[in-house]
Motif scaffolding. Sequence first.
Motif, mmCIF file in Angstrom:
data_model
loop_
_atom_site.group_PDB
_atom_site.id
_atom_site.type_symbol
_atom_site.label_atom_id
_atom_site.label_comp_id
_atom_site.label_asym_id
_atom_site.label_seq_id
_atom_site.Cartn_x
_atom_site.Cartn_y
_atom_site.Cartn_z
ATOM 1 N N LEU A 161 0.851 -1.457 0.135
ATOM 2 C CA LEU A 161 -0.033 -0.206 -0.031
ATOM 3 C C LEU A 161 0.819 1.355 0.003
ATOM 4 C CD1 LEU A 161 -2.733 -1.076 2.668
ATOM 5 C CD2 LEU A 161 -3.105 -0.963 0.135
ATOM 6 N N LYS A 162 1.884 1.269 0.722
ATOM 7 C CA LYS A 162 2.605 2.436 1.034
ATOM 8 C C LYS A 162 3.709 2.507 -0.181
ATOM 9 C CE LYS A 162 3.091 4.534 4.094
ATOM 10 N NZ LYS A 162 2.441 5.883 4.729
ATOM 11 N N MET A 163 4.255 1.564 -0.933
ATOM 12 C CA MET A 163 5.049 1.550 -2.050
ATOM 13 C C MET A 163 4.130 1.656 -3.416
ATOM 14 S SD MET A 163 7.832 -1.156 -0.776
ATOM 15 C CE MET A 163 8.900 -1.040 -2.225
ATOM 16 N N LYS A 164 3.103 1.530 -3.057
ATOM 17 C CA LYS A 164 2.132 1.434 -4.246
ATOM 18 C C LYS A 164 2.727 0.457 -5.502
ATOM 19 C CE LYS A 164 0.400 6.053 -3.840
ATOM 20 N NZ LYS A 164 0.228 7.450 -4.627
ATOM 21 N N PRO A 188 -3.886 1.659 -9.278
ATOM 22 C CA PRO A 188 -4.957 1.023 -8.440
ATOM 23 C C PRO A 188 -4.098 0.079 -7.468
ATOM 24 C CG PRO A 188 -4.677 0.034 -10.914
ATOM 25 C CD PRO A 188 -3.706 1.276 -10.762
ATOM 26 N N ILE A 189 -4.938 -0.442 -6.335
ATOM 27 C CA ILE A 189 -4.160 -1.170 -5.635
ATOM 28 C C ILE A 189 -4.554 -2.637 -6.018
ATOM 29 C CG2 ILE A 189 -4.446 -2.099 -2.983
ATOM 30 C CD1 ILE A 189 -5.841 0.483 -2.370
ATOM 31 N N VAL A 190 -3.408 -3.306 -6.597
ATOM 32 C CA VAL A 190 -3.112 -4.381 -7.438
ATOM 33 C C VAL A 190 -3.223 -5.589 -6.345
ATOM 34 C CG1 VAL A 190 -2.575 -5.891 -9.371
ATOM 35 C CG2 VAL A 190 -2.776 -3.303 -9.392
ATOM 36 N N ILE A 191 -4.030 -6.706 -6.308
ATOM 37 C CA ILE A 191 -3.747 -8.104 -5.685
ATOM 38 C C ILE A 191 -3.767 -9.176 -6.708
ATOM 39 C CG2 ILE A 191 -4.725 -9.475 -3.865
ATOM 40 C CD1 ILE A 191 -3.669 -6.850 -2.773
ATOM 41 N N ILE A 192 -2.738 -9.768 -6.811
ATOM 42 C CA ILE A 192 -2.935 -10.850 -7.766
ATOM 43 C C ILE A 192 -2.838 -12.356 -6.834
ATOM 44 C CG2 ILE A 192 -1.344 -12.112 -9.762
ATOM 45 C CD1 ILE A 192 -0.161 -9.241 -10.244
ATOM 46 N N THR A 193 -3.764 -13.298 -7.234
ATOM 47 C CA THR A 193 -3.788 -14.390 -6.643
ATOM 48 C C THR A 193 -3.455 -15.496 -7.627
ATOM 49 O OG1 THR A 193 -5.941 -15.109 -6.985
ATOM 50 C CG2 THR A 193 -5.381 -13.471 -5.213
ATOM 51 N N THR A 194 -2.835 -16.673 -7.098
ATOM 52 C CA THR A 194 -2.506 -18.089 -7.871
ATOM 53 C C THR A 194 -2.412 -19.123 -6.917
ATOM 54 O OG1 THR A 194 -0.956 -19.066 -9.274
ATOM 55 C CG2 THR A 194 0.046 -17.395 -7.742
ATOM 56 N N ASP A 207 9.186 -15.062 -14.023
ATOM 57 C CA ASP A 207 9.750 -14.060 -13.305
ATOM 58 C C ASP A 207 9.519 -12.588 -13.475
ATOM 59 O OD1 ASP A 207 10.843 -16.164 -11.784
ATOM 60 O OD2 ASP A 207 12.748 -16.426 -12.822
ATOM 61 N N ALA A 208 9.471 -12.308 -14.725
ATOM 62 C CA ALA A 208 9.157 -10.858 -15.276
ATOM 63 C C ALA A 208 8.105 -10.248 -14.638
ATOM 64 C CB ALA A 208 8.980 -10.948 -16.611
ATOM 65 N N LEU A 209 6.912 -11.106 -14.267
ATOM 66 C CA LEU A 209 5.769 -10.479 -13.602
ATOM 67 C C LEU A 209 6.160 -10.470 -12.037
ATOM 68 C CD1 LEU A 209 2.057 -11.163 -14.438
ATOM 69 C CD2 LEU A 209 2.639 -11.461 -12.446
ATOM 70 N N LYS A 210 6.679 -11.555 -11.648
ATOM 71 C CA LYS A 210 6.800 -11.447 -10.254
ATOM 72 C C LYS A 210 7.598 -10.283 -9.709
ATOM 73 C CE LYS A 210 6.157 -16.385 -8.875
ATOM 74 N NZ LYS A 210 6.599 -17.493 -8.365
ATOM 75 N N ARG A 211 8.562 -9.929 -10.665
ATOM 76 C CA ARG A 211 9.745 -8.932 -10.344
ATOM 77 C C ARG A 211 8.974 -7.636 -9.941
ATOM 78 N NH1 ARG A 211 12.974 -11.078 -14.159
ATOM 79 N NH2 ARG A 211 12.309 -9.484 -15.860
ATOM 80 N N ARG A 212 7.723 -7.328 -10.609
ATOM 81 C CA ARG A 212 7.212 -6.353 -10.533
ATOM 82 C C ARG A 212 6.056 -6.122 -9.351
ATOM 83 N NH1 ARG A 212 8.367 -7.130 -15.547
ATOM 84 N NH2 ARG A 212 8.684 -5.204 -17.256
ATOM 85 N N CYS A 213 6.176 -7.112 -8.539
ATOM 86 C CA CYS A 213 5.095 -7.313 -7.429
ATOM 87 C C CYS A 213 6.109 -7.473 -6.083
ATOM 88 C CB CYS A 213 4.306 -8.607 -7.669
ATOM 89 S SG CYS A 213 3.420 -8.591 -9.069
ATOM 90 N N LEU A 214 5.452 -7.315 -4.961
ATOM 91 C CA LEU A 214 5.782 -7.907 -3.638
ATOM 92 C C LEU A 214 5.187 -9.225 -3.395
ATOM 93 C CD1 LEU A 214 5.576 -4.545 -1.367
ATOM 94 C CD2 LEU A 214 7.192 -5.454 -2.886
ATOM 95 N N TYR A 215 5.857 -10.066 -3.059
ATOM 96 C CA TYR A 215 5.546 -11.671 -2.924
ATOM 97 C C TYR A 215 5.417 -11.894 -1.628
ATOM 98 C CZ TYR A 215 5.481 -16.539 -3.196
ATOM 99 O OH TYR A 215 5.380 -17.800 -3.039
ATOM 100 N N HIS A 216 4.126 -12.780 -1.423
ATOM 101 C CA HIS A 216 3.627 -13.502 0.112
ATOM 102 C C HIS A 216 3.119 -14.725 -0.186
ATOM 103 C CE1 HIS A 216 3.061 -13.648 4.367
ATOM 104 N NE2 HIS A 216 1.890 -13.894 4.316
ATOM 105 N N TRP A 217 3.481 -15.755 0.384
ATOM 106 C CA TRP A 217 2.784 -17.213 0.369
ATOM 107 C C TRP A 217 1.947 -17.084 1.531
ATOM 108 C CZ3 TRP A 217 2.573 -21.354 -2.377
ATOM 109 C CH2 TRP A 217 2.106 -22.468 -1.721
ATOM 110 N N VAL A 218 0.754 -17.354 1.196
ATOM 111 C CA VAL A 218 -0.363 -17.304 2.143
ATOM 112 C C VAL A 218 -0.525 -18.850 2.522
ATOM 113 C CG1 VAL A 218 -2.767 -16.849 2.717
ATOM 114 C CG2 VAL A 218 -1.646 -15.454 1.290
ATOM 115 N N ASP A 219 -0.233 -19.299 3.629
ATOM 116 C CA ASP A 219 -0.136 -20.690 4.244
ATOM 117 C C ASP A 219 -1.392 -20.884 4.917
ATOM 118 O OD1 ASP A 219 0.753 -23.251 4.230
ATOM 119 O OD2 ASP A 219 2.587 -22.698 5.371
ATOM 120 N N TYR A 220 -1.865 -22.267 5.116
ATOM 121 C CA TYR A 220 -2.790 -22.662 6.206
ATOM 122 C C TYR A 220 -2.418 -22.016 7.573
ATOM 123 C CZ TYR A 220 -4.153 -26.129 2.727
ATOM 124 O OH TYR A 220 -4.467 -26.731 1.588
#
Length: 312
Positions: A36-39, A176-182, A190-203
Amino acid sequence: MPQSAIPATIDETLQLMDEAGYVADRSLATVLHLALKMKRPLFLEGEAGVGKTEIAKVLSSTLGRDLIRLQCYEGLDVASAVYEWNYPAQMVEIRVAEASGDTEHSELSKSIFDEKFLIKRPVLQALEPSLNGAPVFLIDELDRADEAFEAFLLEVLADNQVSIPELGTVKAEEPPIVIITTNRTREIHDALKRRCLYHWVDYPDAERELEIVRRKVPGASERLAGEVVAFVHKLRTEEDLFKQPGVAETLDWATALSELNEIALDPDMASDTLGVLLKYQDDIERVRGSKVRQMIDDIRKDEPRPQTMPAL
């Protein structure tokens, strides 16, 4: 819907999620705060049913922003995701021009490729200005889309713009505030991931999942909620299932048993309702019957027993 300010700290982000009923851990709140802060777009990866999509919905409701959702699927193309021209309306425009004798090619091209004939799909909608501020743009289950569409998104994520050959470049005034899920059914480039911050949502761990059940299924008894969560965690850790149940399935099962007026796990009722929790017949057959009974017995053996006062 009134617009709220972006949370200034990680603790405020945690509080924001908590107020919306989303039980987040600090690592998720941290990366969400940074996005959110880094947009920057936030790329969320994890098993199905762990709450990735819900994060975008929570942001939309708590920040007072519009939610624009692009549900990905095999064969998704620019016409379905970004824009297309209203061909019937353009044909009417051409017929009217011909009838009036106004057939100058350059003028006719300008008139039929006017923005009034443009049908805006989610990507273009997400780049438009809004009275509520930049929208939350959810690109859901990107791994279902083809790699060609994934490549198209690079311009959107890097520059917050799309190019329309007939009109030119459309660029967002505010990203926009972009949320990508997979769900990780395939690897994202990797080219797409480099443009994003990443987080693994675990159980979630058992304690956090129990809190989620308490909030989302308030009609379930405390004992039923505890036994449902313990049963699900036992399945995830001890059984070799084709598809482990997610948090969404835990909530569905707790809701179903509560609707059946169960106040604790009953082996027969648990077996009969396994189709709410497990979605593959081989998994159901592996667990049904005596296995369910054994697992419930094990859960109750592991429960802390109340201490009794010694006799005087």
